[in-house]
Enzyme design. Sequence first.
Site, PDB file in Angstrom:
ATOM      1  N   GLU A 175       0.649  -1.750  -0.065  1.00  0.00           N
ATOM      2  CA  GLU A 175      -0.033  -0.440  -0.002  1.00  0.00           C
ATOM      3  C   GLU A 175       0.624   1.035  -0.048  1.00  0.00           C
ATOM      4  O   GLU A 175       1.530   1.595   0.693  1.00  0.00           O
ATOM      5  CB  GLU A 175      -0.377  -0.212   1.428  1.00  0.00           C
ATOM      6  CG  GLU A 175      -1.742   1.013   1.365  1.00  0.00           C
ATOM      7  CD  GLU A 175      -3.244   1.173   2.576  1.00  0.00           C
ATOM      8  OE1 GLU A 175      -2.752   0.907   3.497  1.00  0.00           O
ATOM      9  OE2 GLU A 175      -3.283   2.347   2.442  1.00  0.00           O
ATOM     10  N   LYS A 217      -2.511  -1.852  -3.284  1.00  0.00           N
ATOM     11  CA  LYS A 217      -3.815  -1.080  -2.467  1.00  0.00           C
ATOM     12  C   LYS A 217      -3.216   0.714  -2.700  1.00  0.00           C
ATOM     13  O   LYS A 217      -2.109   1.195  -1.904  1.00  0.00           O
ATOM     14  CB  LYS A 217      -3.720  -1.164  -1.018  1.00  0.00           C
ATOM     15  CG  LYS A 217      -4.486  -0.355  -0.427  1.00  0.00           C
ATOM     16  CD  LYS A 217      -5.275  -1.464   0.541  1.00  0.00           C
ATOM     17  CE  LYS A 217      -5.941  -0.199   1.712  1.00  0.00           C
ATOM     18  NZ  LYS A 217      -6.747  -1.026   3.061  1.00  0.00           N
ATOM     19  N   GLY A 260      -9.088   6.275   1.111  1.00  0.00           N
ATOM     20  CA  GLY A 260      -8.409   7.503   1.143  1.00  0.00           C
ATOM     21  C   GLY A 260      -8.875   8.612   1.952  1.00  0.00           C
ATOM     22  O   GLY A 260      -8.979  10.574   1.244  1.00  0.00           O
TER      23      GLY A 260
HETATM   24  C1  5MM Z   1      -7.933   1.536   8.571  1.00  0.00           C
HETATM   25  O1  5MM Z   1      -7.120   1.899   8.454  1.00  0.00           O
HETATM   26  C2  5MM Z   1      -5.826   1.752   7.887  1.00  0.00           C
HETATM   27  C3  5MM Z   1      -4.903   2.787   9.169  1.00  0.00           C
HETATM   28  O2  5MM Z   1      -4.595   2.762   9.915  1.00  0.00           O
HETATM   29  P1  5MM Z   1      -3.335   3.530  10.880  1.00  0.00           P
HETATM   30  O3  5MM Z   1      -3.637   4.592  10.342  1.00  0.00           O
HETATM   31  O4  5MM Z   1      -4.166   3.582  12.141  1.00  0.00           O
HETATM   32  O5  5MM Z   1      -2.397   2.628  11.089  1.00  0.00           O
HETATM   33  C4  5MM Z   1      -5.412   2.969   6.553  1.00  0.00           C
HETATM   34  O6  5MM Z   1      -4.348   2.430   6.323  1.00  0.00           O
HETATM   35  C5  5MM Z   1      -5.996   1.572   5.679  1.00  0.00           C
HETATM   36  O7  5MM Z   1      -5.929   0.599   5.583  1.00  0.00           O
HETATM   37  C6  5MM Z   1      -6.451   2.372   4.374  1.00  0.00           C
HETATM   38  O8  5MM Z   1      -5.902   3.739   4.807  1.00  0.00           O
HETATM   39  C7  5MM Z   1      -7.390   2.561   3.602  1.00  0.00           C
HETATM   40  O9  5MM Z   1      -8.350   2.665   4.573  1.00  0.00           O
HETATM   41  P2  5MM Z   1      -8.987   3.949   3.744  1.00  0.00           P
HETATM   42  O10 5MM Z   1     -10.015   4.600   5.164  1.00  0.00           O
HETATM   43  O11 5MM Z   1      -8.518   5.163   3.522  1.00  0.00           O
HETATM   44  O12 5MM Z   1     -10.070   3.589   2.891  1.00  0.00           O
END
Ligand code: 5MM
Length: 336
Positions: A175, A217, A260
């Site tokens: 990611e 990702k 995001g």
């Molecule tokens: C679920 O949030 C993840 C990040 O957690 P931390 O910042 O607490 O480590 C994050 O990596 C998430 O998996 C991705 O950004 C995708 O989440 P979004 O909300 O952007 O779809």
Amino acid sequence: MTELNKIALKIISKGKGILAADESNGTMSKRLGAVGVSSTPENRLKFREILFSSDIMNECIGGVILFDETINQFTSSGKTIPELISSSGAVPGIKVDTGAKDLANSTKEKVTEGLDGLRERLKKYYQLGARFTKWRGVFSIGNEKPSELAIHSNSHALARYSALVQECGMVPIVEPEVLMDGDHSADECYNKTSEVIKKCFEQLIFNKIDLSGVILKPNMILAGSLSKNKISSEEISHKTIQCLKNSVPTEVPGIAFLSGGQSEIEATENLNLINKNNNTKFIMTYSFGRALQQSALKKWSKNIKDIEETQRIFNHRAKMCTSAAQGKWSSELENK
Ligand code: 5MM
């Protein structure tokens, strides 16, 4: 077909997507705090157990990314969380990075840490039932950013992480998130995202990664959240597809987008158009955190005992995202 490729395809095929429920305790406390629920291990588990035991898991969710705390917790009926997830047909996954820290000799850029002791931690997670993992590198746009130093450091870490994960028989989710914060244009996002993704794959290849056992990702290609020059969903879809076509090796089976900070509907509509216009061989699906959980969390916070209504909302969201992953979503379907 390698074992890793099989796992990757099980997670993302047939319109299935990934539920990113790997918020660290700090992030989860912000999310719960924003809706007035106290962030205790019990409350974090309660909400997540409601999602993981929803009816829709079987139809829509191919994988769930967990945080260390959650993979070690037990359901109210005594099952482990990975057992609960596997019983729905989804694959349990785990976030293994230890967070983004200040990158030395940079101007407030970040490098994601977590390589020390990773081989041993991975063995433990495998025993707990995880079959895929996640590591997030984060980049911002603006003032010469992301710098070459930040791109190099994070892609190097993503590649070394991926090698250890595959060695342990699990699929790495790679990611590299280029944040939407800022007033940059969609073209800047396109250029920077392309540069970052290309560098990541350069490092992955250098580290001899089996690309057929990797899920990428990425962010979608969007204008910054403060930009006055927003582009349409149709344009977002074309730019996103083009960027991935030019930077992702064809051996990679699939791409699962992060949301995001887009709203649930924006992320769903954009994913739908990406699939309608997809002229690549990549599976294009979702790995959403906020865009899958936001409404359900809001509803749950009003009455944390109302499991049924929380699940109804989550079921709907997951169904919409899966329709979008097949290019079959519409606003009529959304409001049915
Ligand atoms: C679920 O949030 C993840 C990040 O957690 P931390 O910042 O607490 O480590 C994050 O990596 C998430 O998996 C991705 O950004 C995708 O989440 P979004 O909300 O952007 O779809």
